[in-house]
Design a protein around this motif. Structure first.
Motif, PDB file in Angstrom:
ATOM      1  N   LEU A   5      46.718 -40.068  43.340  1.00 31.56           N
ATOM      2  CA  LEU A   5      46.264 -39.444  44.576  1.00 31.56           C
ATOM      3  C   LEU A   5      45.177 -38.450  44.196  1.00 31.56           C
ATOM      4  O   LEU A   5      45.402 -37.574  43.359  1.00 31.56           O
ATOM      5  N   VAL A   6      44.002 -38.617  44.786  1.00 34.60           N
ATOM      6  CA  VAL A   6      42.879 -37.731  44.483  1.00 34.60           C
ATOM      7  C   VAL A   6      42.388 -37.125  45.791  1.00 34.60           C
ATOM      8  O   VAL A   6      42.130 -37.844  46.761  1.00 34.60           O
ATOM      9  N   THR A   7      42.257 -35.816  45.819  1.00 39.94           N
ATOM     10  CA  THR A   7      41.720 -35.131  46.996  1.00 39.94           C
ATOM     11  C   THR A   7      40.257 -34.771  46.743  1.00 39.94           C
ATOM     12  O   THR A   7      39.777 -34.792  45.612  1.00 39.94           O
ATOM     13  N   GLY A   8      39.563 -34.451  47.803  1.00 43.20           N
ATOM     14  CA  GLY A   8      38.176 -34.019  47.678  1.00 43.20           C
ATOM     15  C   GLY A   8      37.213 -35.154  47.396  1.00 43.20           C
ATOM     16  O   GLY A   8      36.291 -35.021  46.605  1.00 43.20           O
ATOM     17  N   VAL A   9      37.424 -36.278  48.073  1.00 38.30           N
ATOM     18  CA  VAL A   9      36.615 -37.466  47.804  1.00 38.30           C
ATOM     19  C   VAL A   9      35.629 -37.726  48.944  1.00 38.30           C
ATOM     20  O   VAL A   9      35.322 -38.855  49.270  1.00 38.30           O
ATOM     21  N   SER A  10      35.120 -36.689  49.554  1.00 37.61           N
ATOM     22  CA  SER A  10      34.198 -36.880  50.675  1.00 37.61           C
ATOM     23  C   SER A  10      32.781 -37.222  50.244  1.00 37.61           C
ATOM     24  O   SER A  10      32.095 -37.973  50.916  1.00 37.61           O
ATOM     25  N   TRP A  11      32.332 -36.671  49.135  1.00 38.18           N
ATOM     26  CA  TRP A  11      30.924 -36.808  48.772  1.00 38.18           C
ATOM     27  C   TRP A  11      30.773 -37.566  47.469  1.00 38.18           C
ATOM     28  O   TRP A  11      31.509 -37.354  46.519  1.00 38.18           O
ATOM     29  N   ASP A  12      29.773 -38.416  47.418  1.00 33.94           N
ATOM     30  CA  ASP A  12      29.559 -39.223  46.221  1.00 33.94           C
ATOM     31  C   ASP A  12      28.950 -38.420  45.067  1.00 33.94           C
ATOM     32  O   ASP A  12      28.715 -38.950  43.999  1.00 33.94           O
ATOM     33  N   THR A  13      28.741 -37.140  45.276  1.00 33.63           N
ATOM     34  CA  THR A  13      28.227 -36.265  44.221  1.00 33.63           C
ATOM     35  C   THR A  13      29.305 -35.321  43.700  1.00 33.63           C
ATOM     36  O   THR A  13      29.035 -34.510  42.823  1.00 33.63           O
ATOM     37  N   GLY A  14      30.527 -35.426  44.232  1.00 30.74           N
ATOM     38  CA  GLY A  14      31.583 -34.485  43.888  1.00 30.74           C
ATOM     39  C   GLY A  14      32.519 -34.964  42.791  1.00 30.74           C
ATOM     40  O   GLY A  14      32.528 -36.136  42.401  1.00 30.74           O
ATOM     41  N   ILE A  15      33.334 -34.033  42.327  1.00 27.93           N
ATOM     42  CA  ILE A  15      34.259 -34.330  41.249  1.00 27.93           C
ATOM     43  C   ILE A  15      35.374 -35.287  41.699  1.00 27.93           C
ATOM     44  O   ILE A  15      35.827 -36.131  40.927  1.00 27.93           O
ATOM     45  N   GLY A  16      35.812 -35.186  42.950  1.00 29.20           N
ATOM     46  CA  GLY A  16      36.840 -36.100  43.450  1.00 29.20           C
ATOM     47  C   GLY A  16      36.376 -37.546  43.400  1.00 29.20           C
ATOM     48  O   GLY A  16      37.136 -38.452  43.037  1.00 29.20           O
ATOM     49  N   PHE A  17      35.133 -37.771  43.737  1.00 31.86           N
ATOM     50  CA  PHE A  17      34.551 -39.110  43.684  1.00 31.86           C
ATOM     51  C   PHE A  17      34.485 -39.597  42.239  1.00 31.86           C
ATOM     52  O   PHE A  17      34.862 -40.730  41.927  1.00 31.86           O
ATOM     53  N   ALA A  18      34.023 -38.739  41.342  1.00 33.14           N
ATOM     54  CA  ALA A  18      33.919 -39.108  39.925  1.00 33.14           C
ATOM     55  C   ALA A  18      35.292 -39.407  39.332  1.00 33.14           C
ATOM     56  O   ALA A  18      35.457 -40.378  38.581  1.00 33.14           O
ATOM     57  N   ILE A  19      36.284 -38.602  39.675  1.00 36.78           N
ATOM     58  CA  ILE A  19      37.641 -38.833  39.180  1.00 36.78           C
ATOM     59  C   ILE A  19      38.175 -40.159  39.709  1.00 36.78           C
ATOM     60  O   ILE A  19      38.801 -40.929  38.975  1.00 36.78           O
ATOM     61  N   THR A  20      37.936 -40.435  40.971  1.00 36.84           N
ATOM     62  CA  THR A  20      38.390 -41.697  41.558  1.00 36.84           C
ATOM     63  C   THR A  20      37.783 -42.886  40.829  1.00 36.84           C
ATOM     64  O   THR A  20      38.499 -43.826  40.458  1.00 36.84           O
ATOM     65  N   LYS A  21      36.486 -42.858  40.599  1.00 38.37           N
ATOM     66  CA  LYS A  21      35.828 -43.960  39.892  1.00 38.37           C
ATOM     67  C   LYS A  21      36.397 -44.127  38.486  1.00 38.37           C
ATOM     68  O   LYS A  21      36.628 -45.255  38.032  1.00 38.37           O
ATOM     69  N   GLN A  22      36.653 -43.021  37.796  1.00 35.71           N
ATOM     70  CA  GLN A  22      37.197 -43.103  36.439  1.00 35.71           C
ATOM     71  C   GLN A  22      38.608 -43.678  36.446  1.00 35.71           C
ATOM     72  O   GLN A  22      38.952 -44.531  35.626  1.00 35.71           O
ATOM     73  N   LEU A  23      39.444 -43.217  37.379  1.00 31.43           N
ATOM     74  CA  LEU A  23      40.814 -43.722  37.455  1.00 31.43           C
ATOM     75  C   LEU A  23      40.842 -45.212  37.763  1.00 31.43           C
ATOM     76  O   LEU A  23      41.635 -45.961  37.185  1.00 31.43           O
ATOM     77  N   VAL A  24      39.977 -45.654  38.659  1.00 32.30           N
ATOM     78  CA  VAL A  24      39.898 -47.085  38.972  1.00 32.30           C
ATOM     79  C   VAL A  24      39.510 -47.867  37.722  1.00 32.30           C
ATOM     80  O   VAL A  24      40.118 -48.896  37.407  1.00 32.30           O
ATOM     81  N   SER A  25      38.546 -47.376  36.978  1.00 29.65           N
ATOM     82  CA  SER A  25      38.141 -48.093  35.764  1.00 29.65           C
ATOM     83  C   SER A  25      39.222 -48.031  34.683  1.00 29.65           C
ATOM     84  O   SER A  25      39.251 -48.884  33.795  1.00 29.65           O
ATOM     85  N   ASP A  26      40.136 -47.066  34.791  1.00 32.86           N
ATOM     86  CA  ASP A  26      41.266 -46.979  33.865  1.00 32.86           C
ATOM     87  C   ASP A  26      42.467 -47.799  34.335  1.00 32.86           C
ATOM     88  O   ASP A  26      43.533 -47.750  33.722  1.00 32.86           O
ATOM     89  N   GLY A  27      42.310 -48.517  35.448  1.00 35.54           N
ATOM     90  CA  GLY A  27      43.358 -49.406  35.916  1.00 35.54           C
ATOM     91  C   GLY A  27      44.277 -48.869  36.994  1.00 35.54           C
ATOM     92  O   GLY A  27      45.287 -49.487  37.312  1.00 35.54           O
ATOM     93  N   TYR A  28      43.941 -47.748  37.573  1.00 38.03           N
ATOM     94  CA  TYR A  28      44.769 -47.156  38.631  1.00 38.03           C
ATOM     95  C   TYR A  28      44.388 -47.702  40.003  1.00 38.03           C
ATOM     96  O   TYR A  28      43.249 -48.084  40.241  1.00 38.03           O
ATOM     97  N   TYR A  29      45.379 -47.690  40.910  1.00 37.69           N
ATOM     98  CA  TYR A  29      45.119 -47.842  42.337  1.00 37.69           C
ATOM     99  C   TYR A  29      45.063 -46.417  42.858  1.00 37.69           C
ATOM    100  O   TYR A  29      45.976 -45.620  42.613  1.00 37.69           O
TER     101      TYR A  29
END
Length: 78
Positions: A5-29
């Motif tokens: 669960l990642v919060t703060g994913v509103s903007w494609d320039t933010g840390i929440g977005f970056a964390i989400t992309k990294q987790l997905v590439s690490d195999g997370y839903y």
């Protein structure tokens, strides 16, 4: 599959977005929580990672919105 669960994913320039992309590439839903209806991250995540990310709108400063989020998350099978 691992989930996150990642919060703060509103903007494609933010840390929440970056964390989400990294987790997905690490195999997370990822359950990506965003606030703004003008989210720039939402469209990107929905297109690029539609099978690995569920975007959920929630205003974490609003008690009722948080309760709704909790009820949504409770319905997710473990």
């Amino acid at each position: 599959m691992k989930r996150a669960l990642v919060t703060g994913v509103s903007w494609d320039t933010g840390i929440g977005f970056a964390i989400t992309k990294q987790l997905v590439s690490d195999g997370y839903y990822v359950y990506a929580i965003y606030h703004s209806e003008d989210s720039t991250a939402l469209e990107i995540l929905s297109k690029e990672f539609k099978d690995r990310v569920q975007c959920i709108q929630c205003d974490l400063t609003n008690r009722n919105s948080v309760y709704t989020l909790i009820e949504t998350l409770k319905k997710i099978p473990i």
